[in-house]
Design a protein around this motif. Structure first.
Motif, short mmCIF file in Angstrom:
data_model
loop_
_atom_site.label_atom_id
_atom_site.label_comp_id
_atom_site.label_asym_id
_atom_site.label_seq_id
_atom_site.Cartn_x
_atom_site.Cartn_y
_atom_site.Cartn_z
N VAL A 1 0.83 -1.20 0.00
CA VAL A 1 0.00 0.00 0.00
C VAL A 1 0.87 1.25 0.00
O VAL A 1 0.60 2.21 -0.73
N PHE A 2 1.95 1.21 0.78
CA PHE A 2 2.82 2.39 0.78
C PHE A 2 3.53 2.53 -0.56
O PHE A 2 3.63 3.62 -1.11
N GLY A 3 4.00 1.40 -1.09
CA GLY A 3 4.75 1.44 -2.35
C GLY A 3 3.93 2.02 -3.49
O GLY A 3 4.43 2.80 -4.29
N ILE A 4 2.67 1.65 -3.56
CA ILE A 4 1.86 2.05 -4.71
C ILE A 4 1.18 3.40 -4.50
O ILE A 4 1.16 4.25 -5.37
N MET A 5 0.61 3.60 -3.31
CA MET A 5 -0.20 4.81 -3.12
C MET A 5 0.43 5.85 -2.22
O MET A 5 -0.12 6.91 -2.02
N ARG A 6 1.61 5.51 -1.66
CA ARG A 6 2.26 6.43 -0.72
C ARG A 6 1.35 6.71 0.47
O ARG A 6 1.36 7.81 1.02
N THR B 1 -6.63 4.55 -12.48
CA THR B 1 -5.75 4.39 -11.32
C THR B 1 -6.54 4.23 -10.02
O THR B 1 -6.09 3.54 -9.12
N GLU B 2 -7.73 4.84 -9.93
CA GLU B 2 -8.53 4.68 -8.71
C GLU B 2 -8.83 3.19 -8.48
O GLU B 2 -8.79 2.71 -7.35
N HIS B 3 -9.13 2.51 -9.59
CA HIS B 3 -9.45 1.09 -9.51
C HIS B 3 -8.20 0.28 -9.12
O HIS B 3 -8.26 -0.62 -8.29
N ILE B 4 -7.07 0.63 -9.74
CA ILE B 4 -5.82 -0.08 -9.46
C ILE B 4 -5.44 0.10 -7.98
O ILE B 4 -5.01 -0.84 -7.31
N PHE B 5 -5.62 1.33 -7.48
CA PHE B 5 -5.34 1.58 -6.06
C PHE B 5 -6.20 0.67 -5.19
O PHE B 5 -5.72 0.07 -4.23
N ILE C 1 -7.62 -2.16 -6.01
CA ILE C 1 -7.18 -3.55 -6.17
C ILE C 1 -5.96 -3.82 -5.29
O ILE C 1 -5.86 -4.85 -4.63
N ALA C 2 -5.03 -2.86 -5.29
CA ALA C 2 -3.83 -3.02 -4.47
C ALA C 2 -4.22 -3.15 -3.00
O ALA C 2 -3.69 -4.01 -2.27
N MET C 3 -5.17 -2.31 -2.56
CA MET C 3 -5.61 -2.39 -1.16
C MET C 3 -6.30 -3.72 -0.91
O MET C 3 -6.12 -4.33 0.16
N ALA C 4 -7.06 -4.20 -1.89
CA ALA C 4 -7.74 -5.49 -1.72
C ALA C 4 -6.72 -6.61 -1.56
O ALA C 4 -6.86 -7.46 -0.67
N ILE C 5 -5.66 -6.59 -2.38
CA ILE C 5 -4.62 -7.62 -2.26
C ILE C 5 -3.96 -7.53 -0.88
O ILE C 5 -3.77 -8.55 -0.20
N ALA C 6 -3.66 -6.29 -0.47
CA ALA C 6 -3.04 -6.09 0.85
C ALA C 6 -3.93 -6.66 1.95
O ALA C 6 -3.45 -7.31 2.89
N MET C 7 -5.24 -6.45 1.82
CA MET C 7 -6.16 -6.90 2.86
C MET C 7 -6.38 -8.42 2.81
O MET C 7 -6.64 -9.04 3.84
N ILE D 1 -12.95 0.27 1.29
CA ILE D 1 -12.32 1.37 2.05
C ILE D 1 -11.53 2.28 1.11
O ILE D 1 -11.61 3.50 1.18
N GLN D 2 -10.77 1.65 0.19
CA GLN D 2 -9.94 2.45 -0.71
C GLN D 2 -10.80 3.29 -1.64
O GLN D 2 -10.57 4.48 -1.82
N ARG D 3 -11.79 2.64 -2.23
CA ARG D 3 -12.61 3.32 -3.23
C ARG D 3 -13.44 4.43 -2.62
O ARG D 3 -13.58 5.52 -3.18
#
Lengths: 235, 286
Positions: free
Chosen positions: B28-33, B186-190, B192-198, B79-81
């Motif tokens: 999450v930090f790597g992709i979205m800071r 990118t909103e969707h990719i963000f 997805i990244a959060m979903a993978i993290a979770m 949460i991300q979206r």
């Protein structure tokens, strides 16, 4: 018939106004050059079209549709691709992957990795190198290829030749007819006035956010542009 | 001597769990800071959901193990979206404040619903089964945790470098503005990244819930472990989280070997030493 029409565009960075009532027409198959000193607003104009800046919906009309201020990902899927200033390849992606990113717009057409390799053969042996490992000229080729991979109708080139050796610039310029043949119209920013006049059909000079000279490239001389740059009226 | 080696082996195995705590935070930090201050509390949320599904809803264990990571993934996407995407920008403060607030809400919400009692998930016999190799006793459950961690991290590595999704994630990490210019939502990719993290958090949450007992207030200590692992292993480095997890696990095990009171402190000391020395010798175990 113009298929991209910018009318009375005002663009802002916060409180700072960068463009004042800019109006531009692009016809199908045309090559437009934007020239002007640094900070005149050329890049801002391209960014406004590409969807980086919040501009009024009606300020940009494309194919009879108002697209001003649409998100950048929507603009590219409508067929307006960008070669951004400073190339801005994805540094941790290989050349091949960078080119693949161009296909994310989902537009179908004639451009493929092979076709990009045909116009820029030097990239062939660089396919698996990282974007950050290439020379400036090769990076520019990848950036152009990446834009073409989205099968655009219009390509917005920001700084065609900045920081590149003249030889490399000529090599890239040689690819322009091939690009045009695929039905692409071009708006490009170019610092070198003579080159800009030579490569374009129509030219706009921008100074301090306003257009102060425009016309058919063949009717405009270097001296006209020089006068426009210094802000003198051309009698 | 054999006891010392034993401690080190235990440290390595538990390092897998620490790596799982950290992998999501790092992603999450790597992709979205975004520094997700509610990361630990989301893990605890996962643990409580796991506990609740098994004990109250009496869902079979195998089914819960499938449901919880997926449910966490859905929660992460939502949460991300709905929330975190709105905080992303040049200013780093809004995401910090929002995730800090989320952390408080989660802690107190869990406290309201589940009370402050200690809970623990019961995995049965596997928790106490062990195998002895050359005089070193290893718990099967610790081995299982480590194998799952390695599998998850290998999977994450595979997704990153061999799939279209991975390419989109890396491109968005490199330059979200240009990714958007290429047509990437990118909103969707963000999200997805959060979903993978979770999803990874969900897996860690289940494993952690059976490893030790937990309360609604266990989140911050998980977050601290995750932070330390990410810093030790290198931000945005996938294998680095495993290396970081193992280093922290071994440091704690060695501290505990010399004096049980030193277990946690030894981990922190190693973290500080690496934090100071890191810029001098490495830029991440890439």
């Amino acid at each position: 018939m113009s298929f991209l029409k910018i009318s009375k565009l005002n663009a802002f960075y916060g409180d700072f106004q960068a463009l004042f009532d800019i109006s531009i027409c692009l016809y199908e198959g045309q090559k437009i050059a934007l020239i002007g000193p640094n900070g005149a607003g050329k890049s801002t104009l391209l960014r406004s079209i590409a969807g980086w800046l919040p501009v009024p919906r009606k300020a940009v009309k494309y194919n009879k549709r108002n697209i001003g201020g649409l998100p950048a990902n929507d603009v590219v899927s409508l067929g307006i691709a960008s070669v951004p200033e400073g190339r801005r390849l994805f540094p941790s992606l290989s050349v091949k992957e960078n080119l693949q990113m161009g296909q994310e717009s989902g537009r179908k057409g004639v451009w493929s990795q092979d076709k990009v390799m045909q116009i820029f053969p030097v990239l062939r042996e660089r396919l698996y190198h990282l974007g950050s490992e290439l020379s400036g000229g090769q990076q520019q080729m990848v950036a152009i290829g990446r834009a073409l991979m989205s099968n655009p109708r219009i390509v917005l080139f920001d700084e065609l030749s900045l920081g590149l050796a003249p030889k490399v610039v000529n090599e890239i310029a040689k690819a322009i007819p091939d690009i045009q043949k695929s039905g692409v119209s071009i708006i490009f920013v170019e610092q070198d006035v003579r080159r800009a006049l030579r490569l374009s059909d129509y030219v706009y000079c921008i100074l301090e956010g306003r257009i102060n000279l425009q016309g058919q490239s063949k009717n405009i001389t270097f001296e006209d542009v020089e006068a426009a740059f210094w802000g003198q009226k051309n009698d | 001597m054999i006891e010392l080696i034993n401690s080190i082996v235990q440290g390595i195995l538990i390092g897998g769990l620490y790596a799982l705590f950290a992998a999501g935070l790092s992603l999450v930090f790597g992709i979205m800071r975004i520094v997700n201050l509610s990361h630990g509390d989301l893990i605890v949320l996962g643990s409580f959901l796991a506990f609740f599904t098994v004990s109250t809803l009496t869902v079979p264990l195998w089914l819960m193990v499938v449901i919880i990571p997926l449910a966490m993934g859905v929660i992460g996407y939502a949460i991300q979206r709905s929330l975190l995407n709105k905080t992303i920008g040049p200013d780093v403060l809004p995401p910090l404040l929002i995730t800090f607030g989320l952390s408080i809400i989660l802690q107190n919400g869990l406290l309201q619903i589940f009370t402050a009692d200690n809970r623990k998930l019961d995995f049965g016999a596997i928790e106490v089964m062990s195998v002895e190799i050359g005089g070193i006793a290893m718990g099967w459950y610790a081995i299982l945790i480590f194998l799952i961690a390695v599998t998850v991290i290998t999977g994450l590595q595979f997704i990153s470098y061999h799939t279209r999704l991975g390419r989109l994630l890396r491109a968005t990490t490199d330059d979200p503005e240009i990714a958007k210019l290429m047509g990437v939502k990118t909103e969707h990719i963000f999200a997805i990244a959060m979903a993978i993290a979770m999803i990874i958090c969900g897996i860690a949450a289940i494993l952690f819930a059976a490893w030790t007992s937990f309360t609604p207030l266990s989140g911050p200590s998980r977050l601290l472990i995750a932070f330390e692992v990410v810093v030790i292993g290198g931000i945005g480095s996938i294998w680095g989280t495993l290396v970081g997890g193992i280093i922290l696990g071994v440091a704690q095990a060695l501290g505990g070997y010399f004096d049980p009171a030193w277990q946690t402190l030894a981990g922190h000391i190693v973290f500080v030493i690496i934090l100071v020395l890191r810029p001098i010798f490495v830029k991440g175990f890439r």
